[in-house]
Design a protein around this motif. Structure first.
Motif, PDB file in Angstrom:
ATOM      1  N   VAL A   1       0.843  -1.200   0.000  1.00 49.99           N
ATOM      2  CA  VAL A   1       0.000   0.000   0.000  1.00 49.99           C
ATOM      3  C   VAL A   1       0.875   1.247   0.000  1.00 49.99           C
ATOM      4  O   VAL A   1       0.682   2.166  -0.798  1.00 49.99           O
ATOM      5  N   ASP A   2       1.838   1.259   0.902  1.00 49.11           N
ATOM      6  CA  ASP A   2       2.742   2.414   1.034  1.00 49.11           C
ATOM      7  C   ASP A   2       4.124   2.175   0.439  1.00 49.11           C
ATOM      8  O   ASP A   2       4.899   3.121   0.294  1.00 49.11           O
ATOM      9  N   HIS A   3       4.424   0.934   0.100  1.00 46.57           N
ATOM     10  CA  HIS A   3       5.759   0.600  -0.400  1.00 46.57           C
ATOM     11  C   HIS A   3       5.636  -0.298  -1.636  1.00 46.57           C
ATOM     12  O   HIS A   3       5.733  -1.513  -1.547  1.00 46.57           O
ATOM     13  N   PRO A   4       5.394   0.301  -2.803  1.00 46.45           N
ATOM     14  CA  PRO A   4       5.221  -0.490  -4.033  1.00 46.45           C
ATOM     15  C   PRO A   4       6.506  -1.184  -4.452  1.00 46.45           C
ATOM     16  O   PRO A   4       7.599  -0.854  -3.981  1.00 46.45           O
ATOM     17  N   ALA A   5       6.364  -2.130  -5.363  1.00 44.41           N
ATOM     18  CA  ALA A   5       7.511  -2.889  -5.874  1.00 44.41           C
ATOM     19  C   ALA A   5       8.464  -1.965  -6.615  1.00 44.41           C
ATOM     20  O   ALA A   5       8.051  -1.196  -7.486  1.00 44.41           O
ATOM     21  N   GLN A   6       9.736  -2.080  -6.295  1.00 44.23           N
ATOM     22  CA  GLN A   6      10.744  -1.228  -6.920  1.00 44.23           C
ATOM     23  C   GLN A   6      11.313  -1.875  -8.178  1.00 44.23           C
ATOM     24  O   GLN A   6      11.455  -3.097  -8.252  1.00 44.23           O
ATOM     25  N   GLY A   7      11.632  -1.040  -9.156  1.00 50.13           N
ATOM     26  CA  GLY A   7      12.254  -1.538 -10.376  1.00 50.13           C
ATOM     27  C   GLY A   7      13.726  -1.817 -10.176  1.00 50.13           C
ATOM     28  O   GLY A   7      14.307  -1.538  -9.120  1.00 50.13           O
ATOM     29  N   ARG A   8      14.345  -2.379 -11.208  1.00 58.16           N
ATOM     30  CA  ARG A   8      15.773  -2.705 -11.159  1.00 58.16           C
ATOM     31  C   ARG A   8      16.455  -2.167 -12.417  1.00 58.16           C
ATOM     32  O   ARG A   8      15.869  -2.146 -13.495  1.00 58.16           O
ATOM     33  N   ARG A   9      17.687  -1.697 -12.243  1.00 54.33           N
ATOM     34  CA  ARG A   9      18.498  -1.196 -13.362  1.00 54.33           C
ATOM     35  C   ARG A   9      17.800  -0.054 -14.114  1.00 54.33           C
ATOM     36  O   ARG A   9      17.789  -0.007 -15.340  1.00 54.33           O
TER      37      ARG A   9
ATOM     38  N   ALA B   1       8.832   1.864 -10.597  1.00 49.27           N
ATOM     39  CA  ALA B   1       8.095   1.122  -9.576  1.00 49.27           C
ATOM     40  C   ALA B   1       6.721   0.708 -10.099  1.00 49.27           C
ATOM     41  O   ALA B   1       6.138   1.370 -10.953  1.00 49.27           O
ATOM     42  N   GLY B   2       6.219  -0.413  -9.565  1.00 52.58           N
ATOM     43  CA  GLY B   2       4.856  -0.820  -9.870  1.00 52.58           C
ATOM     44  C   GLY B   2       3.857   0.033  -9.104  1.00 52.58           C
ATOM     45  O   GLY B   2       4.211   0.767  -8.184  1.00 52.58           O
ATOM     46  N   ALA B   3       2.604  -0.059  -9.476  1.00 52.46           N
ATOM     47  CA  ALA B   3       1.552   0.692  -8.783  1.00 52.46           C
ATOM     48  C   ALA B   3       1.294   0.075  -7.413  1.00 52.46           C
ATOM     49  O   ALA B   3       1.396  -1.134  -7.232  1.00 52.46           O
ATOM     50  N   PRO B   4       0.938   0.892  -6.416  1.00 54.61           N
ATOM     51  CA  PRO B   4       0.670   0.368  -5.076  1.00 54.61           C
ATOM     52  C   PRO B   4      -0.721  -0.251  -4.965  1.00 54.61           C
ATOM     53  O   PRO B   4      -1.571  -0.099  -5.842  1.00 54.61           O
TER      54      PRO B   4
END
Length: 569
Positions: free
Chosen positions: A470-478, A482-485
């Motif tokens: 909810v407050d910490h969406p998935a982070q991207g790499r390289r 980020a993905g949507a929360p």
């Protein structure tokens, strides 16, 4: 005396054992009462030698179950006592620390005899919808509140079912017929495995499994150690933050690559939470081992020897090593993030191999439906417990987009709307992919889902939310985005929380949006054709195509015209 066979014969037997336990798992899927097993495949099955070492696991099932269950049979042998193991026995437990991490998983173990000699064990685990207590949710302050505890004990002694135990179970749960049906399904699937094992032993003229066990374990150990030896001798740390219950949680791991092992040390991870999202070490270990295994040795079959070189350490009463009597009902919420934090460290050792962060934990919720209490209810209104498994998007990979609405790392299936609605008076008003939820990148993150749930006329319900991101969406790499929360609210705008039991009054609906996976690589490097295809499929909006990927107005118009004409992009 152990009869010697050729390596070719042993390889055939090894493959046969894997097919035996897969048939064992499929028997459970076919006979289970709970939708979590029948529809989502939240289960595991395996065969073990007489020492309690896992020789083979079913393809169907979850890493959390099977890798935790890999350690469980040794506990059964110790608790029951070898002198008390007899033909016709069936053993049971839902001990979170000697089983698979919480009371809602029942593990059954059956000794297998051939010519009146113990030759091994079959074990299986299934998630059950209700085990009493507060119900499946994070609200308990200790494990004692979370449901009925079944210590390792005999469910059947020499073929005789303990009817006193059955009555105790029935008297403490909300869905007694369903639970007892699941227990018998677990018992039956072990029996199916035993029958197929005896068929194999007779075909290959085996008196024991000692020879094939030695072949499986020695080859698996050697192959895994070869993969570890090829890695650089170094150390790296990974860290991430997730929502937690009432305060954010830090997960931290340090990987140490040594010649004959990989040590994952979770020192620096947050301490226990007051609510039931704590994770016993056995479950954290299951997913840490899984992450490393899929990174370096995915094709080596799972067994005791292929898991042994992955060693896990965590300080007592960190959130990944919760000791009794910590509340652990939703241990999967923390456990499912273990692979992402391990990957964050491993990416510094072997770059361009592991994916970006994904949705992580399953987007589950359970609804406790009952006749409305604010006004007279219809005569046909009922009480039901309905659990539904749903998924966000997985993280993008170095060479491929993330998978949409796919449960990684758990591997369970998203449950069909029809099966959910059949289980009780619940209505799924909407269930579809969530555009723009996958993180941008050269490889796009997988999409999450939209979901809207309500109850049939005359009912109200409590919803047990089990969400994160909810407050910490998935982070991207390289360089990926980020993905949507996650979002959750009632249809009248009423605020709701990502975790915990919450009342939904008659006529109201719950509006949910599940998270997307992180992207991988610079979005500017994504091929124009891939962006146009995403736009045509509705995975991204025209605004995202322009802002994140730089797609021209002319290309956007071309896609829109093609869609209007029914043409394929």
């Amino acid at each position: 005396m152990v009869k010697q066979h050729s390596n070719v014969a042993y390889q055939v037997m090894w493959n046969r054992l894997i097919s035996v336990v897969e048939e064992q798992a499929q028997a459970l899927v076919r006979t289970a009462f709970s939708t979590s097993v029948r529809e989502a495949g939240d289960l595991s099955a395996g065969v073990y030698d007489t020492h309690g070492q896992m020789l083979a696991q079913a393809v169907t099932g979850t890493p959390g179950h099977v890798n935790a269950m890999a350690d469980a049979v040794a506990h059964f042998i110790r608790r029951i006592g070898r002198q008390n193991i007899t033909q016709g026995d069936v053993y049971i437990t839902n001990d979170p620390w000697e089983g698979t991490g919480h009371l809602h998983d029942i593990t059954m173990v059956t000794p297998s005899f051939h010519n009146d000699v113990l030759v091994g064990f079959f074990a299986c685990t299934a998630h059950i919808v209700d085990i009493g207590g507060r119900g499946f949710g994070a609200d308990a302050a200790s494990v004692y509140e979370e449901g009925l505890y079944l210590p390792i004990m005999k469910f059947a002694d020499a073929g005789e079912v303990d009817q006193t135990l059955v009555r105790i179970i029935r008297g403490n749960v909300r869905e007694p017929d369903q639970l007892i049906g699941d227990i018998y399904a677990l018992t039956t699937c072990n029996e199916i495995g035993h029958r197929r094992l005896i068929d194999m032993m007779q075909e290959f003229e085996l008196d024991t499994l000692d020879g094939i066990a030695s072949f499986i374990l020695e080859n698996s150990r050697r192959a895994t150690l070869e993969r570890i030896a090829a890695l650089p001798r170094t150390q790296a740390s990974g860290e991430m933050t997730i929502d937690g219950f009432s305060a954010p949680i830090t997960l931290k791991v340090t990987l140490s690559i040594e010649e004959d092992r990989i040590l994952s040390d979770f020192a620096g991870t947050s301490g226990l939470d007051r609510k039931g999202i704590n994770c016993p070490l056995v479950y954290a270990k299951a997913y840490a081992c899984y992450a490393l295994k899929v990174a370096i040795a995915p094709e080596i079959p799972n067994n005791a020897a292929s898991l042994a070189p992955f060693e896990i350490a965590a300080p007592d009463n960190t959130i990944v090593n919760a000791l009794h009597p910590a509340p652990v009902a939703l241990r999967h919420i923390v456990g499912h993030f273990i692979p992402d934090v391990v990957f964050n460290a491993f990416d510094k050792i072997v770059p361009d191999l592991v994916p970006a962060e994904g949705a992580g934990c399953l987007c589950n919720f359970q609804v406790s439906l009952r006749p409305r209490m604010d006004a007279p209810a219809p005569a046909d209104a009922v009480r039901r417990e309905v659990l539904t498994f749903n998924s966000g998007g997985s993280g993008a990979r170095p060479e491929f987009d993330g998978l949409n609405a796919t449960a990684f790392p758990s591997g369970v299936m998203t449950m069909p709307v029809e099966a959910t609605e059949h289980a009780g008076p619940v209505i799924i008003w909407r269930k579809e992919l969530r555009p723009d939820s996958g993180g941008s990148g050269k490889q796009r993150g997988g999409l999450g889902q939209y979901m809207v749930v309500g109850a049939r006329e005359g009912h109200e319900f409590d919803i047990q939310a089990m969400f994160d991101r909810v407050d910490h969406p998935a982070q991207g790499r390289r360089g990926g985005g980020a993905g949507a929360p996650t979002t959750i609210a009632q249809d009248d705008g009423g605020k709701m929380y990502g975790k915990g039991k919450q009342l939904v009054t008659h006529g109201r609906k719950v509006m949910m949006a599940f998270p997307g996976g992180g992207g991988y690589g610079d979005p500017a490097e994504r091929p124009r054709e891939s962006v146009m295809r995403d736009l045509a499929r509705g995975y991204i909006s025209a605004q995202t195509a322009a802002q994140d990927y730089g797609l021209s107005n002319a290309d956007i118009a071309a896609v829109q015209n093609a869609i209007a004409k029914g043409e394929t992009i």
